[in-house]
Design a protein around this motif. Structure first.
Motif, mmCIF file in Angstrom:
data_model
loop_
_atom_site.group_PDB
_atom_site.id
_atom_site.type_symbol
_atom_site.label_atom_id
_atom_site.label_comp_id
_atom_site.label_asym_id
_atom_site.label_seq_id
_atom_site.Cartn_x
_atom_site.Cartn_y
_atom_site.Cartn_z
ATOM 1 N N ALA A 141 0.839 -1.204 0.000
ATOM 2 C CA ALA A 141 0.000 0.000 0.000
ATOM 3 C C ALA A 141 0.871 1.250 0.000
ATOM 4 O O ALA A 141 0.577 2.212 -0.714
ATOM 5 N N HIS A 142 1.941 1.249 0.776
ATOM 6 C CA HIS A 142 2.846 2.395 0.802
ATOM 7 C C HIS A 142 3.506 2.601 -0.557
ATOM 8 O O HIS A 142 3.637 3.728 -1.035
ATOM 9 N N GLU A 143 3.917 1.510 -1.160
ATOM 10 C CA GLU A 143 4.542 1.624 -2.484
ATOM 11 C C GLU A 143 3.545 2.160 -3.505
ATOM 12 O O GLU A 143 3.869 3.066 -4.288
ATOM 13 N N ALA A 144 2.321 1.639 -3.485
ATOM 14 C CA ALA A 144 1.295 2.099 -4.435
ATOM 15 C C ALA A 144 1.021 3.580 -4.236
ATOM 16 O O ALA A 144 0.927 4.343 -5.207
ATOM 17 N N TRP A 145 0.869 4.002 -2.978
ATOM 18 C CA TRP A 145 0.585 5.406 -2.694
ATOM 19 C C TRP A 145 1.725 6.288 -3.184
ATOM 20 O O TRP A 145 1.496 7.319 -3.814
ATOM 21 N N ASN A 146 2.947 5.909 -2.909
ATOM 22 C CA ASN A 146 4.086 6.723 -3.327
ATOM 23 C C ASN A 146 4.249 6.747 -4.838
ATOM 24 O O ASN A 146 4.663 7.760 -5.403
ATOM 25 N N MET A 155 1.664 6.639 -6.906
ATOM 26 C CA MET A 155 0.617 7.567 -7.356
ATOM 27 C C MET A 155 1.068 9.007 -7.150
ATOM 28 O O MET A 155 0.895 9.848 -8.038
ATOM 29 N N LEU A 156 1.644 9.301 -5.988
ATOM 30 C CA LEU A 156 2.125 10.659 -5.726
ATOM 31 C C LEU A 156 3.212 11.063 -6.721
ATOM 32 O O LEU A 156 3.196 12.173 -7.257
ATOM 33 N N LEU A 185 -9.706 2.997 -8.559
ATOM 34 C CA LEU A 185 -9.815 4.413 -8.182
ATOM 35 C C LEU A 185 -11.234 4.803 -7.822
ATOM 36 O O LEU A 185 -11.456 5.605 -6.908
ATOM 37 N N LEU A 238 -11.792 3.524 -4.309
ATOM 38 C CA LEU A 238 -11.113 4.393 -3.345
ATOM 39 C C LEU A 238 -11.880 5.696 -3.140
ATOM 40 O O LEU A 238 -11.986 6.188 -2.017
ATOM 41 N N LEU A 263 -13.268 6.742 0.507
ATOM 42 C CA LEU A 263 -12.832 7.987 1.129
ATOM 43 C C LEU A 263 -13.960 8.998 1.234
ATOM 44 O O LEU A 263 -13.769 10.077 1.781
#
Length: 184
Positions: free
Chosen positions: A10-15, A17-18, A136, A139, A143
């Motif tokens: 999840a951290h890798e995916a988020w980073n 995307m950023l 997406l 998500l 959210l």
């Protein structure tokens, strides 16, 4: 010193995307510059609803900043003829913003750049793109994103189905296929 990113998918995916979004910031800044605006001023213009007057406080809330910071943004929008300040009909102490015809045209040009996908996204296989869209949408529903404000019409249409009805129904719509179109 930047602290390391915690391990995990999840951290890798988020980073990722950023990193992808920030890599396209130059494109957005160029679009703003073409309108003789800074990036912040362009964001302010795009966030205004062209169809109705809004208090300056609302723009500050959308930009996640103090109302005093909006003054400079609005000054520039007025200087270019993109927006006008008017006293509120309900409370003359409150200044409302109204997008002018020139402002609506600038909004459309800016929103077009925002809505145009980058080449890397256009190059994805159809199956991968469908999977990405489904994730997406899910998500966005999880959210509870407020997708009702000013945004490119294509983005509003894509999430219209996910925002209507009960949350469970929205999740099913987001997971099962193309969005239902509703009037914005």
């Amino acid at each position: 010193m930047i602290s390391p990113v915690p391990p995990g998918d999840a951290h890798e995916a988020w980073n990722l995307m950023l990193a992808h979004l920030f890599a396209h910031r130059d494109r957005m800044q160029a679009a703003a510059a073409a309108e003789r605006l800074t990036f912040a001023q362009a964001r302010g213009l795009v966030m205004l609803d062209a169809g109705q007057a809004a208090p300056m406080r609302d723009l500050a809330d959308r930009l996640i900043c103090d109302a005093s910071q909006v003054t400079g943004i609005v000054d520039r929008l007025e200087e270019l003829g993109y927006a006008e300040r008017r006293p509120s009909a309900r409370d003359r102490r409150v200044k409302e913003l109204v997008v002018t015809p020139a402002g609506r045209q600038a909004q459309e040009r800016l929103r077009q750049v925002m809505a145009d996908p980058p080449p890397a996204l256009l190059g994805l296989p159809a199956r991968d793109l469908a999977t990405l869209r489904r994730i997406l949408r899910r998500l966005a529903v999880e959210l509870d994103l407020d997708l009702s404000g000013p945004m490119p019409p294509a983005v509003r249409a894509a999430f219209a189905g996910a925002r209507s009805g009960a949350r469970a129904g929205a999740r099913a719509a987001a997971a099962d296929g193309p969005p239902r179109r509703e009037a914005p």
